[in-house]
Write a protein that holds these residues in place. Structure first.
Motif, PDB file in Angstrom:
ATOM      1  N   VAL A  74      -9.579 -21.864  22.663  1.00 52.32           N
ATOM      2  CA  VAL A  74      -8.384 -22.159  23.447  1.00 52.32           C
ATOM      3  C   VAL A  74      -8.637 -21.875  24.926  1.00 52.32           C
ATOM      4  O   VAL A  74      -8.195 -22.635  25.798  1.00 52.32           O
ATOM      5  CB  VAL A  74      -7.184 -21.339  22.926  1.00 52.32           C
ATOM      6  CG1 VAL A  74      -6.011 -21.397  23.907  1.00 52.32           C
ATOM      7  CG2 VAL A  74      -6.755 -21.867  21.564  1.00 52.32           C
ATOM      8  N   ALA A  75      -9.375 -20.814  25.232  1.00 51.17           N
ATOM      9  CA  ALA A  75      -9.697 -20.513  26.629  1.00 51.17           C
ATOM     10  C   ALA A  75     -10.457 -21.667  27.270  1.00 51.17           C
ATOM     11  O   ALA A  75     -10.174 -22.062  28.410  1.00 51.17           O
ATOM     12  CB  ALA A  75     -10.520 -19.231  26.713  1.00 51.17           C
ATOM     13  N   GLY A  76     -11.431 -22.227  26.548  1.00 47.15           N
ATOM     14  CA  GLY A  76     -12.151 -23.381  27.079  1.00 47.15           C
ATOM     15  C   GLY A  76     -11.255 -24.587  27.237  1.00 47.15           C
ATOM     16  O   GLY A  76     -11.318 -25.303  28.245  1.00 47.15           O
ATOM     17  N   ALA A  77     -10.370 -24.809  26.254  1.00 49.74           N
ATOM     18  CA  ALA A  77      -9.476 -25.969  26.305  1.00 49.74           C
ATOM     19  C   ALA A  77      -8.503 -25.886  27.472  1.00 49.74           C
ATOM     20  O   ALA A  77      -8.181 -26.897  28.104  1.00 49.74           O
ATOM     21  CB  ALA A  77      -8.717 -26.081  24.983  1.00 49.74           C
ATOM     22  N   LEU A  78      -8.026 -24.699  27.767  1.00 50.33           N
ATOM     23  CA  LEU A  78      -7.070 -24.532  28.868  1.00 50.33           C
ATOM     24  C   LEU A  78      -7.691 -24.861  30.224  1.00 50.33           C
ATOM     25  O   LEU A  78      -6.965 -25.175  31.170  1.00 50.33           O
ATOM     26  CB  LEU A  78      -6.538 -23.096  28.885  1.00 50.33           C
ATOM     27  CG  LEU A  78      -5.563 -22.738  27.754  1.00 50.33           C
ATOM     28  CD1 LEU A  78      -5.354 -21.229  27.709  1.00 50.33           C
ATOM     29  CD2 LEU A  78      -4.231 -23.460  27.942  1.00 50.33           C
ATOM     30  N   HIS A  79      -9.006 -24.821  30.312  1.00 53.29           N
ATOM     31  CA  HIS A  79      -9.689 -25.111  31.579  1.00 53.29           C
ATOM     32  C   HIS A  79     -10.332 -26.493  31.572  1.00 53.29           C
ATOM     33  O   HIS A  79     -11.154 -26.797  32.426  1.00 53.29           O
ATOM     34  CB  HIS A  79     -10.757 -24.050  31.852  1.00 53.29           C
ATOM     35  CG  HIS A  79     -10.204 -22.708  32.211  1.00 53.29           C
ATOM     36  ND1 HIS A  79      -9.907 -21.752  31.268  1.00 53.29           N
ATOM     37  CD2 HIS A  79      -9.875 -22.172  33.407  1.00 53.29           C
ATOM     38  CE1 HIS A  79      -9.438 -20.676  31.857  1.00 53.29           C
ATOM     39  NE2 HIS A  79      -9.397 -20.899  33.158  1.00 53.29           N
ATOM     40  N   GLY A  80      -9.951 -27.359  30.615  1.00 52.43           N
ATOM     41  CA  GLY A  80     -10.617 -28.645  30.483  1.00 52.43           C
ATOM     42  C   GLY A  80      -9.841 -29.844  30.964  1.00 52.43           C
ATOM     43  O   GLY A  80     -10.261 -30.976  30.723  1.00 52.43           O
ATOM     44  N   GLY A  81      -8.711 -29.638  31.630  1.00 52.42           N
ATOM     45  CA  GLY A  81      -8.014 -30.758  32.236  1.00 52.42           C
ATOM     46  C   GLY A  81      -6.838 -31.302  31.459  1.00 52.42           C
ATOM     47  O   GLY A  81      -6.033 -32.062  32.004  1.00 52.42           O
ATOM     48  N   ALA A  82      -6.710 -30.980  30.173  1.00 56.29           N
ATOM     49  CA  ALA A  82      -5.555 -31.441  29.406  1.00 56.29           C
ATOM     50  C   ALA A  82      -4.288 -30.716  29.881  1.00 56.29           C
ATOM     51  O   ALA A  82      -4.347 -29.601  30.409  1.00 56.29           O
ATOM     52  CB  ALA A  82      -5.772 -31.200  27.917  1.00 56.29           C
ATOM     53  N   GLY A  83      -3.152 -31.345  29.658  1.00 54.36           N
ATOM     54  CA  GLY A  83      -1.906 -30.756  30.134  1.00 54.36           C
ATOM     55  C   GLY A  83      -1.376 -29.655  29.252  1.00 54.36           C
ATOM     56  O   GLY A  83      -0.575 -28.817  29.688  1.00 54.36           O
ATOM     57  N   ALA A  84      -1.766 -29.632  27.970  1.00 54.53           N
ATOM     58  CA  ALA A  84      -1.291 -28.614  27.050  1.00 54.53           C
ATOM     59  C   ALA A  84      -2.305 -28.425  25.939  1.00 54.53           C
ATOM     60  O   ALA A  84      -3.059 -29.339  25.583  1.00 54.53           O
ATOM     61  CB  ALA A  84       0.069 -28.997  26.460  1.00 54.53           C
ATOM     62  N   VAL A  85      -2.304 -27.209  25.392  1.00 51.29           N
ATOM     63  CA  VAL A  85      -3.146 -26.881  24.246  1.00 51.29           C
ATOM     64  C   VAL A  85      -2.230 -26.518  23.091  1.00 51.29           C
ATOM     65  O   VAL A  85      -1.360 -25.648  23.221  1.00 51.29           O
ATOM     66  CB  VAL A  85      -4.092 -25.709  24.561  1.00 51.29           C
ATOM     67  CG1 VAL A  85      -4.921 -25.357  23.327  1.00 51.29           C
ATOM     68  CG2 VAL A  85      -5.002 -26.055  25.738  1.00 51.29           C
ATOM     69  N   ARG A  86      -2.428 -27.189  21.959  1.00 50.88           N
ATOM     70  CA  ARG A  86      -1.628 -26.917  20.758  1.00 50.88           C
ATOM     71  C   ARG A  86      -2.562 -26.269  19.732  1.00 50.88           C
ATOM     72  O   ARG A  86      -3.561 -26.871  19.329  1.00 50.88           O
ATOM     73  CB  ARG A  86      -1.043 -28.214  20.216  1.00 50.88           C
ATOM     74  CG  ARG A  86       0.047 -28.011  19.155  1.00 50.88           C
ATOM     75  CD  ARG A  86       0.551 -29.339  18.620  1.00 50.88           C
ATOM     76  NE  ARG A  86       1.180 -30.177  19.625  1.00 50.88           N
ATOM     77  CZ  ARG A  86       2.450 -30.072  20.032  1.00 50.88           C
ATOM     78  NH1 ARG A  86       3.224 -29.120  19.525  1.00 50.88           N
ATOM     79  NH2 ARG A  86       2.941 -30.901  20.928  1.00 50.88           N
ATOM     80  N   TYR A  87      -2.248 -25.048  19.350  1.00 50.62           N
ATOM     81  CA  TYR A  87      -3.108 -24.309  18.423  1.00 50.62           C
ATOM     82  C   TYR A  87      -2.503 -24.257  17.034  1.00 50.62           C
ATOM     83  O   TYR A  87      -1.293 -24.051  16.859  1.00 50.62           O
ATOM     84  CB  TYR A  87      -3.333 -22.874  18.916  1.00 50.62           C
ATOM     85  CG  TYR A  87      -4.076 -22.044  17.884  1.00 50.62           C
ATOM     86  CD1 TYR A  87      -5.447 -22.201  17.721  1.00 50.62           C
ATOM     87  CD2 TYR A  87      -3.399 -21.179  17.037  1.00 50.62           C
ATOM     88  CE1 TYR A  87      -6.134 -21.497  16.740  1.00 50.62           C
ATOM     89  CE2 TYR A  87      -4.078 -20.468  16.053  1.00 50.62           C
ATOM     90  CZ  TYR A  87      -5.440 -20.637  15.910  1.00 50.62           C
ATOM     91  OH  TYR A  87      -6.119 -19.952  14.930  1.00 50.62           O
ATOM     92  N   THR A  88      -3.378 -24.418  16.015  1.00 54.30           N
ATOM     93  CA  THR A  88      -2.961 -24.200  14.642  1.00 54.30           C
ATOM     94  C   THR A  88      -4.038 -23.418  13.922  1.00 54.30           C
ATOM     95  O   THR A  88      -5.230 -23.706  14.061  1.00 54.30           O
ATOM     96  CB  THR A  88      -2.696 -25.536  13.917  1.00 54.30           C
ATOM     97  OG1 THR A  88      -2.290 -25.264  12.578  1.00 54.30           O
ATOM     98  CG2 THR A  88      -3.911 -26.436  13.917  1.00 54.30           C
ATOM     99  N   GLY A  89      -3.625 -22.416  13.186  1.00 54.98           N
ATOM    100  CA  GLY A  89      -4.597 -21.602  12.464  1.00 54.98           C
ATOM    101  C   GLY A  89      -4.078 -20.205  12.214  1.00 54.98           C
ATOM    102  O   GLY A  89      -2.918 -19.887  12.480  1.00 54.98           O
ATOM    103  N   HIS A  90      -4.962 -19.344  11.712  1.00 53.56           N
ATOM    104  CA  HIS A  90      -4.575 -17.995  11.298  1.00 53.56           C
ATOM    105  C   HIS A  90      -4.596 -16.980  12.436  1.00 53.56           C
ATOM    106  O   HIS A  90      -4.249 -15.817  12.203  1.00 53.56           O
ATOM    107  CB  HIS A  90      -5.522 -17.513  10.201  1.00 53.56           C
ATOM    108  CG  HIS A  90      -5.442 -18.325   8.948  1.00 53.56           C
ATOM    109  ND1 HIS A  90      -4.339 -18.339   8.134  1.00 53.56           N
ATOM    110  CD2 HIS A  90      -6.344 -19.186   8.387  1.00 53.56           C
ATOM    111  CE1 HIS A  90      -4.551 -19.138   7.108  1.00 53.56           C
ATOM    112  NE2 HIS A  90      -5.763 -19.678   7.239  1.00 53.56           N
ATOM    113  N   ALA A  91      -5.000 -17.394  13.631  1.00 53.89           N
ATOM    114  CA  ALA A  91      -5.115 -16.446  14.742  1.00 53.89           C
ATOM    115  C   ALA A  91      -4.034 -16.683  15.789  1.00 53.89           C
ATOM    116  O   ALA A  91      -4.220 -16.397  16.968  1.00 53.89           O
ATOM    117  CB  ALA A  91      -6.497 -16.553  15.381  1.00 53.89           C
ATOM    118  N   ALA A  92      -2.875 -17.208  15.360  1.00 54.90           N
ATOM    119  CA  ALA A  92      -1.826 -17.556  16.320  1.00 54.90           C
ATOM    120  C   ALA A  92      -1.386 -16.366  17.146  1.00 54.90           C
ATOM    121  O   ALA A  92      -1.195 -16.475  18.367  1.00 54.90           O
ATOM    122  CB  ALA A  92      -0.637 -18.161  15.574  1.00 54.90           C
TER     123      ALA A  92
END
Length: 479
Positions: free
Chosen positions: A250-268
């Motif tokens: 998620v840290a990498g995704a937040l710095h990759g240009g997309a407007g939002a990161v949607r997470y799904t999984g056991h580490a919410a």
């Protein structure tokens, strides 16, 4: 952008050009460029000791002609002919006429201020012959300049089948050769200088992006942009055992240009605690809501197969990493068949070996690392997906055979979680609308720059240090 062409392409272009030029003109162009680089490497040309290791054929001729030019400027030039009967006659005559001489003393290698490696050119394949192999291990005090490609390095692939000469500088003619850009060969090339010969070449099958190329790929939001227009990247990662993988992806995704990161999984809980801007769902990719690209696999654990299948069923682009790659190796290419949306695979050498085993190819991690261009292309073709093969040289290959190699990075990137950050970053770029080849290439470049910045003059870094440095890396390209 650096363009690299195969030996076959270079030979064809050289033949077409030589048909229009006076005899020997093309070799003189190459020799002039080579001599100019050599002169710049010497404190002064006059009185310097220059040794040519001359093999047979045109590569030795280029080196002999260049040494003749240095001899005319006062260098003490010698040629050690590895096969005197097959030495380039005209090049040798030019060296002798300029005041140079031949020697049979191998100790001249250690005494020279500059050594020209003209043993094997781009036509060479396989290990060095016995007469040349000892020079790969000899001590020397001067610089070694490889002529077109270091002897012992495969020019098309970068493979090194045995002893090879390690150059300080390689002077390549007409175009880069893939083996100069891809490890292990790239480690033998040193600094690469390109001498333009005026060749008319086809599109390059291997390319290396540079700052301006990557900057042109990066998404720039417009005045009307919002988080949805900029793209939403879904991250299905982490498990009870590996929650950190989710946090890092998620840290990498937040710095990759997309407007939002949607997470799904056991580490919410861990993800939101570290990254409160993340959108969280526990329903898996099948019911996660609007997502333009999925990242699946980092730390995925026992849910990896179900998560991979759900992500593939969404019809959105999918980046598969880590545990998702393990599942894909078991399921085989059939799991990707019939998809309209692209798939990006991001294996390291061990994962690539498992994926190759999934299509009946026998390979281990060492074999993949030694033949990384071949491995990446083979995986891309067999799985019908773009492949980002991680390693000391990152290779990105498309199913159509196009390949890019990454020129950034540092050994400090070899740290736990670094690949999770890369996956999130590349997936985010996919969600902005970049094609997989571009998203993977830009992500690898940014990842490498961030690693350099985080490590500074040379210090250990963590994956979170790397993620934090992505902002600086992006700004260094676009600022």
């Amino acid at each position: 952008m650096r363009h690299a062409h195969t030996v076959e392409q270079v030979r064809a272009a050289e033949a077409a050009l030589m048909a229009r030029l006076p005899e020997g003109a093309l070799m003189q162009r190459a020799a002039a460029g080579l001599a100019a680089v050599c002169a710049g490497l010497l404190p002064r040309v006059y009185g310097s000791r220059v040794l040519v290791l001359a093999g047979s054929g045109d590569n030795g001729g280029d080196a002999l002609y260049a040494a003749a030019r240095l001899a005319r400027r006062g260098a003490r030039a010698e040629a050690l002919l590895l096969d005197p009967a097959k030495a380039h006659a005209e090049g040798l005559a030019a060296l002798l006429a300029a005041g140079g001489r031949t020697t049979a003393d191998p100790d001249a290698f250690g005494r020279a201020d500059l050594v020209l490696d003209g043993i094997v050119g781009i036509g060479g394949r396989g290990p060095l012959r016995p007469a040349a192999a000892p020079f790969a291990a000899m001590a020397r005090r001067g610089r070694l300049v490889a002529v077109d490609v270091p002897s012992g390095v495969d020019p098309d692939t970068g493979e090194v089948a045995g002893p090879a000469l390690r150059a300080d500088v390689t002077v390549c003619f007409g175009t880069h050769k893939p083996g100069l850009l891809i490890d292990p060969g790239a480690r033998y090339a040193g600094v690469v200088h390109l001498v333009d010969l005026g060749l008319d070449l086809p599109p390059a099958p291997v390319r290396a992006l540079q700052h301006a190329d990557v900057a042109a790929l990066l998404p720039v939001p417009g005045a009307e942009s919002d988080k949805y227009r900029r793209g939403v990247v879904g991250v299905a990662a982490g498990s009870a055992r590996y929650p950190g993988a989710a946090v890092l992806a998620v840290a990498g995704a937040l710095h990759g240009g997309a407007g939002a990161v949607r997470y799904t999984g056991h580490a919410a809980a861990e993800v939101v605690r570290r990254h409160p801007e993340t959108l969280v769902t526990e329903d898996g990719p099948a019911r996660a809501g609007r997502v333009q690209a999925w990242v699946v696999g980092p730390g995925g654990g026992e849910d990896a197969e179900r998560t991979l299948r759900e992500a593939l069923d969404t019809g959105a682009p999918v980046l598969a990493d880590a545990d998702a790659l393990t599942e894909l190796a078991r399921l085989g290419p059939a799991a990707l068949a019939g998809r309209d949306a692209p798939v990006l695979l991001t294996p390291h050498a061990g994962e690539a070996a498992r994926l190759l085993a999934g299509v009946g190819e026998d390979a281990d991690a060492d074999a993949v690392a030694a033949r990384r261009l071949r491995a990446a292309r083979l995986l891309a073709a067999r799985y019908g997906a773009t492949v980002l093969l991680k390693g000391s040289t990152t290779v990105v290959a498309d199913p159509d055979g196009r390949a890019r190699v990454n020129s950034t990075g540092t050994g400090w990137l070899g740290t736990a979680g670094s690949g999770d950050v890369l996956s999130g970053l590349a997936g985010s770029l996919l969600a902005t609308g970049l094609a997989p080849l571009d998203a993977a290439s830009a992500a690898a470049y940014l990842h490498g720059l961030a690693g350099r910045h985080a490590a500074g003059p040379g210090a250990p870094i963590t994956a979170l240090d790397l993620a934090a440095a992505l902002h600086h890396a992006w700004g260094s390209l676009t600022g």
